[in-house]
Design a protein around this motif. Structure first.
Motif, PDB file in Angstrom:
ATOM      1  N   GLU A  45      43.728  53.071  36.378  1.00  9.98           N
ATOM      2  CA  GLU A  45      42.538  53.911  36.536  1.00  9.98           C
ATOM      3  C   GLU A  45      41.531  53.743  35.399  1.00  9.98           C
ATOM      4  N   PRO A  46      41.959  53.667  34.130  1.00 10.30           N
ATOM      5  CA  PRO A  46      40.956  53.462  33.073  1.00 10.30           C
ATOM      6  C   PRO A  46      40.152  52.167  33.260  1.00 10.30           C
ATOM      7  N   MET A  47      40.805  51.104  33.711  1.00 12.52           N
ATOM      8  CA  MET A  47      40.086  49.842  33.931  1.00 12.52           C
ATOM      9  C   MET A  47      39.090  49.995  35.081  1.00 12.52           C
ATOM     10  N   LEU A  48      39.481  50.696  36.139  1.00 11.36           N
ATOM     11  CA  LEU A  48      38.557  50.930  37.255  1.00 11.36           C
ATOM     12  C   LEU A  48      37.351  51.754  36.795  1.00 11.36           C
ATOM     13  N   VAL A  49      37.591  52.758  35.971  1.00 12.78           N
ATOM     14  CA  VAL A  49      36.479  53.556  35.424  1.00 12.78           C
ATOM     15  C   VAL A  49      35.552  52.660  34.607  1.00 12.78           C
ATOM     16  N   GLU A  50      36.139  51.784  33.795  1.00 10.06           N
ATOM     17  CA  GLU A  50      35.336  50.854  32.990  1.00 10.06           C
ATOM     18  C   GLU A  50      34.482  49.960  33.900  1.00 10.06           C
ATOM     19  N   TYR A  51      35.081  49.426  34.952  1.00  6.62           N
ATOM     20  CA  TYR A  51      34.335  48.581  35.879  1.00  6.62           C
ATOM     21  C   TYR A  51      33.170  49.341  36.505  1.00  6.62           C
ATOM     22  N   LEU A  52      33.442  50.560  36.970  1.00  6.17           N
ATOM     23  CA  LEU A  52      32.409  51.331  37.662  1.00  6.17           C
ATOM     24  C   LEU A  52      31.308  51.813  36.715  1.00  6.17           C
ATOM     25  N   SER A  53      31.556  51.750  35.423  1.00  9.53           N
ATOM     26  CA  SER A  53      30.559  52.145  34.430  1.00  9.53           C
ATOM     27  C   SER A  53      29.706  50.972  33.959  1.00  9.53           C
ATOM     28  N   ASN A  54      29.992  49.783  34.469  1.00  5.63           N
ATOM     29  CA  ASN A  54      29.289  48.565  34.066  1.00  5.63           C
ATOM     30  C   ASN A  54      28.243  48.221  35.136  1.00  5.63           C
ATOM     31  N   ASP A  55      26.975  48.132  34.739  1.00 11.35           N
ATOM     32  CA  ASP A  55      25.895  47.865  35.694  1.00 11.35           C
ATOM     33  C   ASP A  55      25.981  46.493  36.356  1.00 11.35           C
ATOM     34  N   ALA A  56      26.688  45.551  35.737  1.00 13.75           N
ATOM     35  CA  ALA A  56      26.814  44.205  36.312  1.00 13.75           C
ATOM     36  C   ALA A  56      27.914  44.131  37.376  1.00 13.75           C
ATOM     37  N   ILE A  57      28.687  45.221  37.504  1.00 11.67           N
ATOM     38  CA  ILE A  57      29.845  45.229  38.411  1.00 11.67           C
ATOM     39  C   ILE A  57      29.628  46.227  39.538  1.00 11.67           C
ATOM     40  N   THR A  58      29.988  45.792  40.739  1.00 10.87           N
ATOM     41  CA  THR A  58      30.003  46.663  41.917  1.00 10.87           C
ATOM     42  C   THR A  58      31.376  46.556  42.554  1.00 10.87           C
ATOM     43  N   LEU A  59      31.945  47.675  42.894  1.00 14.06           N
ATOM     44  CA  LEU A  59      33.153  47.696  43.703  1.00 14.06           C
ATOM     45  C   LEU A  59      32.756  48.210  45.072  1.00 14.06           C
ATOM     46  N   LEU A  60      33.000  47.396  46.080  1.00 14.84           N
ATOM     47  CA  LEU A  60      32.733  47.825  47.441  1.00 14.84           C
ATOM     48  C   LEU A  60      34.011  48.385  48.041  1.00 14.84           C
ATOM     49  N   LYS A  61      33.862  49.375  48.891  1.00 19.00           N
ATOM     50  CA  LYS A  61      35.025  49.923  49.589  1.00 19.00           C
ATOM     51  C   LYS A  61      34.757  49.896  51.090  1.00 19.00           C
ATOM     52  N   TYR A  62      35.790  49.619  51.828  1.00 20.20           N
ATOM     53  CA  TYR A  62      35.766  49.626  53.293  1.00 20.20           C
ATOM     54  C   TYR A  62      36.562  50.854  53.708  1.00 20.20           C
ATOM     55  N   ILE A  63      35.902  51.780  54.395  1.00 20.33           N
ATOM     56  CA  ILE A  63      36.592  53.009  54.774  1.00 20.33           C
ATOM     57  C   ILE A  63      36.805  53.066  56.279  1.00 20.33           C
ATOM     58  N   ASP A  64      37.920  53.677  56.658  1.00 24.42           N
ATOM     59  CA  ASP A  64      38.225  53.807  58.083  1.00 24.42           C
ATOM     60  C   ASP A  64      37.611  55.096  58.637  1.00 24.42           C
ATOM     61  N   ASP A  65      37.917  55.405  59.880  1.00 21.64           N
ATOM     62  CA  ASP A  65      37.344  56.582  60.539  1.00 21.64           C
ATOM     63  C   ASP A  65      37.778  57.902  59.910  1.00 21.64           C
ATOM     64  N   ASP A  66      38.860  57.882  59.147  1.00 14.17           N
ATOM     65  CA  ASP A  66      39.343  59.078  58.461  1.00 14.17           C
ATOM     66  C   ASP A  66      38.897  59.132  57.005  1.00 14.17           C
ATOM     67  N   ASP A  67      37.912  58.281  56.645  1.00 12.24           N
ATOM     68  CA  ASP A  67      37.387  58.188  55.286  1.00 12.24           C
ATOM     69  C   ASP A  67      38.425  57.725  54.274  1.00 12.24           C
ATOM     70  N   LYS A  68      39.446  57.018  54.735  1.00 15.52           N
ATOM     71  CA  LYS A  68      40.453  56.432  53.845  1.00 15.52           C
ATOM     72  C   LYS A  68      39.991  55.032  53.461  1.00 15.52           C
ATOM     73  N   ILE A  69      40.121  54.683  52.179  1.00 15.76           N
ATOM     74  CA  ILE A  69      39.749  53.347  51.727  1.00 15.76           C
ATOM     75  C   ILE A  69      40.870  52.389  52.127  1.00 15.76           C
ATOM     76  N   ILE A  70      40.525  51.386  52.945  1.00 26.18           N
ATOM     77  CA  ILE A  70      41.528  50.423  53.412  1.00 26.18           C
ATOM     78  C   ILE A  70      41.247  49.004  52.901  1.00 26.18           C
ATOM     79  N   GLY A  71      40.144  48.847  52.194  1.00 23.32           N
ATOM     80  CA  GLY A  71      39.812  47.548  51.615  1.00 23.32           C
ATOM     81  C   GLY A  71      38.812  47.725  50.493  1.00 23.32           C
ATOM     82  N   SER A  72      38.821  46.754  49.566  1.00 24.22           N
ATOM     83  CA  SER A  72      37.852  46.793  48.472  1.00 24.22           C
ATOM     84  C   SER A  72      37.673  45.391  47.908  1.00 24.22           C
ATOM     85  N   VAL A  73      36.572  45.216  47.199  1.00 25.79           N
ATOM     86  CA  VAL A  73      36.310  43.938  46.528  1.00 25.79           C
ATOM     87  C   VAL A  73      35.469  44.212  45.286  1.00 25.79           C
ATOM     88  N   TYR A  74      35.764  43.446  44.250  1.00 26.01           N
ATOM     89  CA  TYR A  74      35.079  43.521  42.958  1.00 26.01           C
ATOM     90  C   TYR A  74      34.006  42.445  42.943  1.00 26.01           C
TER      91      TYR A  74
END
Length: 169
Positions: A45-74
């Motif tokens: 989790e700390p590394m993910l927070v670091e990534y999301l705090s960096n303007d050069a980095i985007t994490l995309l999430k793919y959510i299903d019909d129940d708003d559950k994250i089932i995929g992601s990419v850095y």
């Protein structure tokens, strides 16, 4: 099912998804597991927070019909290229089009950013994964890199080399 940018609120769920896609028994339900190659966790989790705090980095999430994250990419802007990494799909949902949708969205984002090349690294021995990327237009550049030796992404059980693959978009 939408693909949108992840936020800090998504960190706990992303952490579980990414680690389940790469490591541990759950990862063996899919074809992207690294558990036989690398010990330890893929991310925390700390590394993910670091990534999301960096303007050069985007994490995309793919959510299903129940708003559950089932995929992601850095995605990270590195010079004149977009680096794609930590590509994760829930092991039980692999081969269902989630990965294809995420990679296509990454290509859209690269174009929006005015970047014409997407770059990635793949474990050299992962032939099925390399073939999957090749079918989507990615090609081996000839460059080989060592696996990260700082232990942050796990401890290799054997010598691991990463090949660099790229695609013009």
């Amino acid at each position: 099912m939408p693909i949108i940018k992840a936020t800090l609120a998504d960190v706990p769920e992303l952490n579980v998804l990414i680690n389940s896609a790469y490591r541990g028994e759950e990862s063996k339900k899919g074809w992207t597991t690294e558990t036989d190659l690398i010990d330890g966790i893929r991310i925390d989790e700390p590394m993910l927070v670091e990534y999301l705090s960096n303007d050069a980095i985007t994490l995309l999430k793919y959510i299903d019909d129940d708003d559950k994250i089932i995929g992601s990419v850095y995605l990270e802007v590195k010079g004149d290229k977009l680096y794609l990494g930590m590509f994760s799909v829930s092991p039980t949902l692999q081969n269902g089009g989630v990965g294809r949708a995420l990679i296509e969205e990454a290509e859209v984002i690269a174009k929006q950013l005015g970047l014409h090349t997407i770059s990635m690294t793949v474990i050299r021995t992962r032939k099925e994964l390399i073939s999957w990327y090749q079918r989507r237009g990615y090609a081996f550049t000839g460059e080989i890199q060592p696996f990260h030796d700082h232990g942050r992404f796990g401890s290799p059980k054997e010598l691991i080399e990463l090949i660099v693959m790229e695609k013009s978009v």
